[in-house]
Write an enzyme that holds these catalytic residues in place. Structure first.
Site, PDB file in Angstrom:
ATOM      1  N   HIS A   1      -9.528   0.905   4.491  1.00  0.00           N
ATOM      2  CA  HIS A   1      -8.087   1.539   5.796  1.00  0.00           C
ATOM      3  C   HIS A   1      -7.933   2.680   6.438  1.00  0.00           C
ATOM      4  CE1 HIS A   1      -4.536   2.788   6.362  1.00  0.00           C
ATOM      5  NE2 HIS A   1      -3.938   0.766   5.532  1.00  0.00           N
TER       6      HIS A   1
ATOM      7  N   LYS B   1      -0.403   4.133  -0.413  1.00  0.00           N
ATOM      8  CA  LYS B   1      -0.503   5.310   0.018  1.00  0.00           C
ATOM      9  C   LYS B   1      -0.540   6.725  -0.170  1.00  0.00           C
ATOM     10  CE  LYS B   1       0.061   3.511   4.628  1.00  0.00           C
ATOM     11  NZ  LYS B   1      -0.498   3.203   6.218  1.00  0.00           N
TER      12      LYS B   1
ATOM     13  N   GLU C   1      -5.084  -5.210  10.003  1.00  0.00           N
ATOM     14  CA  GLU C   1      -4.313  -3.549  10.620  1.00  0.00           C
ATOM     15  C   GLU C   1      -5.053  -3.110  12.914  1.00  0.00           C
ATOM     16  OE1 GLU C   1      -2.627  -2.899   6.617  1.00  0.00           O
ATOM     17  OE2 GLU C   1      -4.194  -1.814   6.992  1.00  0.00           O
TER      18      GLU C   1
ATOM     19  N   SER D   1       3.340  -2.148  10.621  1.00  0.00           N
ATOM     20  CA  SER D   1       5.212  -2.002  10.436  1.00  0.00           C
ATOM     21  C   SER D   1       5.514  -3.733  10.177  1.00  0.00           C
ATOM     22  CB  SER D   1       5.584  -1.726  11.658  1.00  0.00           C
ATOM     23  OG  SER D   1       4.657  -0.469  11.956  1.00  0.00           O
TER      24      SER D   1
ATOM     25  N   GLU E   1      -6.798   4.655   7.656  1.00  0.00           N
ATOM     26  CA  GLU E   1      -6.248   5.761   7.483  1.00  0.00           C
ATOM     27  C   GLU E   1      -8.106   6.595   6.516  1.00  0.00           C
ATOM     28  OE1 GLU E   1      -2.632   5.459   5.070  1.00  0.00           O
ATOM     29  OE2 GLU E   1      -1.892   4.120   7.078  1.00  0.00           O
TER      30      GLU E   1
ATOM     31  N   GLY F   1       2.244   2.143  10.962  1.00  0.00           N
ATOM     32  CA  GLY F   1       3.296   3.215  10.794  1.00  0.00           C
ATOM     33  C   GLY F   1       4.015   4.104  11.838  1.00  0.00           C
TER      34      GLY F   1
ATOM     35  N   ASN G   1       0.645  -1.252  -0.084  1.00  0.00           N
ATOM     36  CA  ASN G   1      -0.150   0.141   0.078  1.00  0.00           C
ATOM     37  C   ASN G   1       0.865   1.110   0.070  1.00  0.00           C
ATOM     38  OD1 ASN G   1      -1.196   1.934   0.430  1.00  0.00           O
ATOM     39  ND2 ASN G   1      -2.243   1.463   2.478  1.00  0.00           N
TER      40      ASN G   1
HETATM   41  P1  PGA Z   1       2.661   0.346   7.556  1.00  0.00           P
HETATM   42  O1  PGA Z   1       0.938   1.010   7.048  1.00  0.00           O
HETATM   43  O2  PGA Z   1       3.205  -1.108   6.549  1.00  0.00           O
HETATM   44  O3  PGA Z   1       3.360   1.636   7.661  1.00  0.00           O
HETATM   45  O4  PGA Z   1       2.464   0.038   9.209  1.00  0.00           O
HETATM   46  C1  PGA Z   1       0.604  -0.539   7.061  1.00  0.00           C
HETATM   47  C2  PGA Z   1      -0.626  -0.187   5.823  1.00  0.00           C
HETATM   48  O5  PGA Z   1      -0.908   0.694   6.017  1.00  0.00           O
HETATM   49  O6  PGA Z   1      -1.485  -0.910   5.573  1.00  0.00           O
END
Ligand code: PGA
Length: 253
Positions: A97, A11, A169, A215, A99, A175, A9
């Site tokens: 997601h 983003k 997640e 992460s 976010e 993140g 992803n």
């Molecule tokens: P990250 O993001 O690996 O940077 O923690 C995962 C995601 O949001 O799908």
């Protein structure tokens, strides 16, 4: 047997040049894994989908969108439909997601419409679910995940639901560098699979892939994917670096 699945992803990152370079790097890195049983997808920003789809077109790397709108067409300024995404070369679409849930404010009801529209438009939705840190600390992880799954899949027949991949997640791990331990992740994945068996049946629950996200890095991917109910990973930050992402794909294969 569920085939491992690694999705990146991106983003709101990359530009027209770096998105294509990254996609080509993933293709080159995956070539040596030809014949190994792993599905790979990259999810660039909408505006680079077409260029990325072209860059991966002669490979087994698939393209996914980071979101999809439920309307079929018409007066929905700024939105993108499932059929447009399909036309652009997408196979997958992320839905819900964290976010989008927590930054943009999407509700379970909206996400449910997006999942249904994705399937209706011939895309494979990746339904993202997961609890906030405060919810985990309050012992509400299962309650939150149950709500995300039940509402996210509401009204979908077993046949339609079989198009879905679930991504667990935990928001506190996204993140932040804080990865759920393989034990914590496996516990949540096993719970989700049980829930799918309860909503549908054991056979479907057994077929649906459940990815872990939060992460994920080259050095923790193998341990996570070694657990019985962790069928792959949804990778944010580490999917922006070719070598790191390819190492994660290798861990899955
Ligand atoms: P990250 O993001 O690996 O940077 O923690 C995962 C995601 O949001 O799908």
């Amino acid at each position: 047997m569920r085939k491992p699945f690694v999705a990146g992803n991106w983003k709101m990152n990359t530009d027209s040049r770096s998105s294509v370079e990254l996609a080509k790097g993933v293709v080159d890195g995956s070539v040596k894994l030809a014949g190994r049983d792993v599905d790979v997808a990259v999810c660039p920003p909408f505006v680079y989908l077409q260029a990325v789809a072209r860059a991966v077109s002669s490979s087994s790397v698939a393209v996914g969108a980071q979101d999809v709108y439920y309307g079929v067409k018409g007066a929905f300024t700024g939105e993108i439909s499932a059929s447009m995404l399909k036309d652009t070369g997408c196979t997958y679409a992320l839905c819900g997601h964290s976010e989008r849930r927590h930054v943009i404010g999407e509700t379970d009801e909206l996400i449910n419409k997006k999942v249904a529209a994705a399937i209706g438009g011939g895309l494979l939705p990746i339904l993202c679910v997961g609890e906030l840190q405060s919810e985990r600390e309050a012992g509400q992880t299962e309650e939150v995940v149950t709500r995300h799954i039940k509402k996210g899949l509401a009204g979908l027949s077993a046949e339609k639901a079989s198009a879905v991949t679930v991504a667990y997640e935990p928001v506190w791990a996204i993140g932040t560098g804080l990865t759920a331990t393989p034990e914590q992740a496996q516990e949540a994945h096993e719970f989700i699979r049980g829930l799918l068996a309860e909503i549908y049946d054991g056979r479907l629950a057994d077929e649906i892939r459940i990815l872990y996200g939060g992460s994920v890095k080259a050095d923790n991917a193998a341990d996570l994917m070694g657990r019985a109910d962790i069928d792959g990973v949804l990778v944010g930050g580490a999917s922006l670096k070719v070598d790191d992402f390819v190492a994660i794909i290798e861990a899955a294969a």
